[in-house]
Design a protein around this motif. Structure first.
Motif, mmCIF file in Angstrom:
data_model
loop_
_atom_site.group_PDB
_atom_site.id
_atom_site.type_symbol
_atom_site.label_atom_id
_atom_site.label_comp_id
_atom_site.label_asym_id
_atom_site.label_seq_id
_atom_site.Cartn_x
_atom_site.Cartn_y
_atom_site.Cartn_z
ATOM 1 N N TYR A 139 0.848 -1.186 0.000
ATOM 2 C CA TYR A 139 0.000 0.000 0.000
ATOM 3 C C TYR A 139 0.888 1.241 0.000
ATOM 4 N N TYR B 261 0.954 5.648 -0.285
ATOM 5 C CA TYR B 261 0.153 6.826 0.015
ATOM 6 C C TYR B 261 0.931 8.097 -0.294
ATOM 7 N N SER C 147 -4.395 6.970 -1.812
ATOM 8 C CA SER C 147 -3.787 5.675 -1.537
ATOM 9 C C SER C 147 -3.815 4.847 -2.812
ATOM 10 N N GLY D 283 -3.077 -2.514 4.667
ATOM 11 C CA GLY D 283 -3.865 -1.393 5.137
ATOM 12 C C GLY D 283 -4.174 -1.518 6.616
#
Lengths: 113, 113
Positions: free
Chosen positions: B31, B33, B48, B98
């Motif tokens: 993930y 961001y 994201s 996440g």
């Protein structure tokens, strides 16, 4: 609007004392809670994570979580001048797969020699 | 210790120009961001990215912004037609899943003149 609230400070403590930083959050379903330290002009540095109610200790740092009160705190024992920084409370929301962080505005801590 | 790296550390651009901010997330993280911090303000979530597509985006992340993972390591943020109010620190972050601990790069300070 999901909010994370912190006292902006500044909070001043003498060297060797305990610094207590507090944070409340509005999203009752939040699952993950983090404390980041940010020195002026630098990026957030992760110092603690907590996922369940109670206390979590790591060296001089203790994070405390109370989901019923929607409250998370950070205690810094034996505070040192090098702990002087802004402490950011960050919360993961209850929804969404990526679980991006919502940050508080930070509490500025000054440890006086 | 693995870390998130960002380039450049500082970018100055003329209003109306396009900029690309680059990030190399931690290699086994899934993930990614982008966050933004205007001077003196909160760290704000922008977008994201997971599995080669946008997972979530904030109201800030409008058509002026885009993200891309052009190869297996880089993650970029493009800002088109920059405005004075785009001046901020832009942070890239990554985590393996996440809701878990997110690690931040050192940031890119964008100054629009």
């Amino acid at each position: 609007q999901k909010e994370v609230e912190q006292n902006s400070g500044p909070l001043s403590v003498p060297e060797g004392a305990i610094a207590s930083l507090n944070c409340t959050y509005s999203d009752r379903g939040s699952q993950s809670f983090f404390w980041y330290r940010q020195y002026s002009g630098k990026s957030p540095e992760l110092i603690m994570s907590i996922y369940s109610n109670g206390d979590k200790e790591d060296g001089r740092f203790t994070a405390q979580l109370n989901k019923a009160s929607q409250y998370v705190s950070l205690l810094i024992r034996d505070s040192q001048p090098s702990d002087s920084a802004t402490y950011l409370c960050a919360v993961n929301p209850s929804s969404g797969s990526a679980r991006q962080l919502t940050f508080g505005s930070g509490t500025q801590l000054t440890v006086l020699p | 210790e693995p870390e998130v790296t960002q380039t450049p550390s500082h970018q100055v651009t003329q209003m109306g120009q396009e900029v690309i901010l680059r990030c190399v997330p931690i290699s086994n993280h899934l993930y990614f961001y982008w966050y933004r911090q205007i001077l003196g303000q909160k760290v704000e979530f922008l977008v994201s990215f997971y599995n080669n597509e946008i997972s979530e985006k904030s109201e800030i992340f409008d058509d002026q912004f885009s993200v891309e993972r052009p190869d297996g390591s880089n993650f970029t943020l493009k800002i088109r037609s920059t405005k004075l109010e785009d001046s901020a620190m832009y942070f890239c972050a990554s985590n393996p899943k996440g809701g878990t601990e997110a690690f931040f790069g050192q940031g890119t300070r964008l100054t629009v003149v």
